[in-house]
Design a protein around this motif. Structure first.
Motif, PDB file in Angstrom:
ATOM      1  N   MET A 241       0.851  -1.170   0.000  1.00  0.00           N
ATOM      2  CA  MET A 241       0.000   0.000   0.000  1.00  0.00           C
ATOM      3  C   MET A 241       0.903   1.242   0.000  1.00  0.00           C
ATOM      4  O   MET A 241       1.857   1.303   0.771  1.00  0.00           O
ATOM      5  N   PRO A 242       0.619   2.210  -0.844  1.00  0.00           N
ATOM      6  CA  PRO A 242       1.492   3.381  -0.916  1.00  0.00           C
ATOM      7  C   PRO A 242       1.393   4.252   0.332  1.00  0.00           C
ATOM      8  O   PRO A 242       0.367   4.282   1.006  1.00  0.00           O
ATOM      9  N   LEU A 243       2.477   4.949   0.632  1.00  0.00           N
ATOM     10  CA  LEU A 243       2.521   5.874   1.745  1.00  0.00           C
ATOM     11  C   LEU A 243       1.628   7.076   1.433  1.00  0.00           C
ATOM     12  O   LEU A 243       1.647   7.590   0.316  1.00  0.00           O
ATOM     13  N   ALA A 244       0.843   7.501   2.399  1.00  0.00           N
ATOM     14  CA  ALA A 244      -0.022   8.669   2.206  1.00  0.00           C
ATOM     15  C   ALA A 244       0.835   9.911   2.004  1.00  0.00           C
ATOM     16  O   ALA A 244       1.888  10.062   2.616  1.00  0.00           O
ATOM     17  N   VAL A 245       0.381  10.790   1.123  1.00  0.00           N
ATOM     18  CA  VAL A 245       1.117  12.018   0.849  1.00  0.00           C
ATOM     19  C   VAL A 245       0.157  13.193   0.792  1.00  0.00           C
ATOM     20  O   VAL A 245      -1.026  13.045   0.507  1.00  0.00           O
ATOM     21  N   TYR A 246       0.699  14.371   1.080  1.00  0.00           N
ATOM     22  CA  TYR A 246      -0.037  15.611   0.895  1.00  0.00           C
ATOM     23  C   TYR A 246       0.132  16.045  -0.552  1.00  0.00           C
ATOM     24  O   TYR A 246       1.186  15.831  -1.147  1.00  0.00           O
ATOM     25  N   PHE A 247      -0.889  16.678  -1.129  1.00  0.00           N
ATOM     26  CA  PHE A 247      -0.749  17.230  -2.467  1.00  0.00           C
ATOM     27  C   PHE A 247      -1.770  18.339  -2.659  1.00  0.00           C
ATOM     28  O   PHE A 247      -2.744  18.440  -1.927  1.00  0.00           O
ATOM     29  N   CYS A 248      -1.510  19.170  -3.638  1.00  0.00           N
ATOM     30  CA  CYS A 248      -2.427  20.242  -4.018  1.00  0.00           C
ATOM     31  C   CYS A 248      -3.285  19.710  -5.152  1.00  0.00           C
ATOM     32  O   CYS A 248      -2.760  19.256  -6.173  1.00  0.00           O
ATOM     33  N   THR A 249      -4.608  19.750  -4.998  1.00  0.00           N
ATOM     34  CA  THR A 249      -5.481  19.195  -6.027  1.00  0.00           C
ATOM     35  C   THR A 249      -5.298  19.897  -7.364  1.00  0.00           C
ATOM     36  O   THR A 249      -5.495  19.293  -8.407  1.00  0.00           O
ATOM     37  N   GLY A 250      -4.870  21.151  -7.337  1.00  0.00           N
ATOM     38  CA  GLY A 250      -4.620  21.867  -8.579  1.00  0.00           C
ATOM     39  C   GLY A 250      -3.502  21.240  -9.399  1.00  0.00           C
ATOM     40  O   GLY A 250      -3.477  21.362 -10.622  1.00  0.00           O
ATOM     41  N   ASP A 251      -2.581  20.549  -8.735  1.00  0.00           N
ATOM     42  CA  ASP A 251      -1.493  19.868  -9.441  1.00  0.00           C
ATOM     43  C   ASP A 251      -1.978  18.627 -10.169  1.00  0.00           C
ATOM     44  O   ASP A 251      -1.304  18.130 -11.068  1.00  0.00           O
ATOM     45  N   LEU A 252      -3.129  18.094  -9.765  1.00  0.00           N
ATOM     46  CA  LEU A 252      -3.656  16.872 -10.375  1.00  0.00           C
ATOM     47  C   LEU A 252      -4.924  17.146 -11.185  1.00  0.00           C
ATOM     48  O   LEU A 252      -5.748  16.253 -11.371  1.00  0.00           O
ATOM     49  N   ARG A 253      -5.068  18.360 -11.647  1.00  0.00           N
ATOM     50  CA  ARG A 253      -6.237  18.711 -12.464  1.00  0.00           C
ATOM     51  C   ARG A 253      -6.288  17.816 -13.696  1.00  0.00           C
ATOM     52  O   ARG A 253      -5.301  17.637 -14.389  1.00  0.00           O
ATOM     53  N   GLY A 254      -7.446  17.206 -13.907  1.00  0.00           N
ATOM     54  CA  GLY A 254      -7.610  16.282 -15.017  1.00  0.00           C
ATOM     55  C   GLY A 254      -7.203  14.855 -14.676  1.00  0.00           C
ATOM     56  O   GLY A 254      -7.358  13.958 -15.479  1.00  0.00           O
ATOM     57  N   ARG A 255      -6.664  14.659 -13.474  1.00  0.00           N
ATOM     58  CA  ARG A 255      -6.260  13.314 -13.026  1.00  0.00           C
ATOM     59  C   ARG A 255      -6.928  13.014 -11.686  1.00  0.00           C
ATOM     60  O   ARG A 255      -6.304  12.535 -10.755  1.00  0.00           O
ATOM     61  N   GLU A 256      -8.222  13.318 -11.593  1.00  0.00           N
ATOM     62  CA  GLU A 256      -8.955  13.171 -10.342  1.00  0.00           C
ATOM     63  C   GLU A 256      -8.979  11.741  -9.825  1.00  0.00           C
ATOM     64  O   GLU A 256      -9.158  11.515  -8.634  1.00  0.00           O
ATOM     65  N   ASP A 257      -8.781  10.758 -10.710  1.00  0.00           N
ATOM     66  CA  ASP A 257      -8.756   9.366 -10.272  1.00  0.00           C
ATOM     67  C   ASP A 257      -7.574   9.086  -9.348  1.00  0.00           C
ATOM     68  O   ASP A 257      -7.564   8.109  -8.609  1.00  0.00           O
TER      69      ASP A 257
END
Length: 164
Positions: free
Chosen positions: A1-17
């Motif tokens: 299972m991958p380690l949980a990470v913080y991220f900005c949703t704006g960085d994943l725009r178009g990759r919501e999955d």
């Protein structure tokens, strides 16, 4: 299972999955604990407070300017509800309400959030590495003194005799 990470949703725009929580199996997830503990938690609290306030201001402005008999969907959670209203957010009133609330609550820009998320992830990885290294040193010290070896063989011998 991958380690949980913080991220900005704006960085994943178009990759919501990629926002999904693998343990909970839900499409959108945000986790925050006490705002006294972590800066990312404070950012989430500030952002949520700003969006709630912006929606209230936007809805109030729209209601005051709208005719009393028209139903334009106001009040259905245009910024906070399940059906995000992109037109409302991009309208002049919406942008003004969101910007004003963001400034009032000190919400950082998405660039700053991305940098903070990367820094927090790096610090979390470093912390895990330091924890593992400390455990390795402690185990090495025990093995060097042969206390663990004696304990292990005593424990192993006990179970061998017990099974016979």
């Amino acid at each position: 299972m991958p380690l949980a990470v913080y991220f900005c949703t704006g960085d994943l725009r178009g990759r919501e999955d990629e926002w999904a929580h693998c343990g909970l199996s839900i499409p959108l997830y945000t986790h925050f604990t006490s705002p006294l503990r972590r800066y990312p938690d404070i950012v989430v609290h500030r952002t949520l407070a700003a969006v709630v306030e912006a929606e209230e201001v936007y809805v109030e402005k729209r209601h005051s300017s709208a005719a009393s008999d028209s139903d334009d969907g106001i009040g259905n959670g245009c910024f906070t509800g399940l059906c995000f209203d992109e037109e409302a957010a991009e309208s002049e009133e919406g942008r003004e309400a969101l910007l004003s609330a963001a400034v009032r609550y000190g919400v950082p820009t998405s660039k700053v959030v991305s940098e903070v998320a990367a820094h927090c992830n790096e610090r979390k990885r470093a912390s895990k590495h330091a924890e593992q290294s400390a455990e390795d040193v402690y185990l090495w010290a025990l093995l060097k003194s042969k206390e663990v070896i004696f304990f292990f063989f005593t424990y192993y011998y006990y179970y061998l005799i017990k099974d016979e």
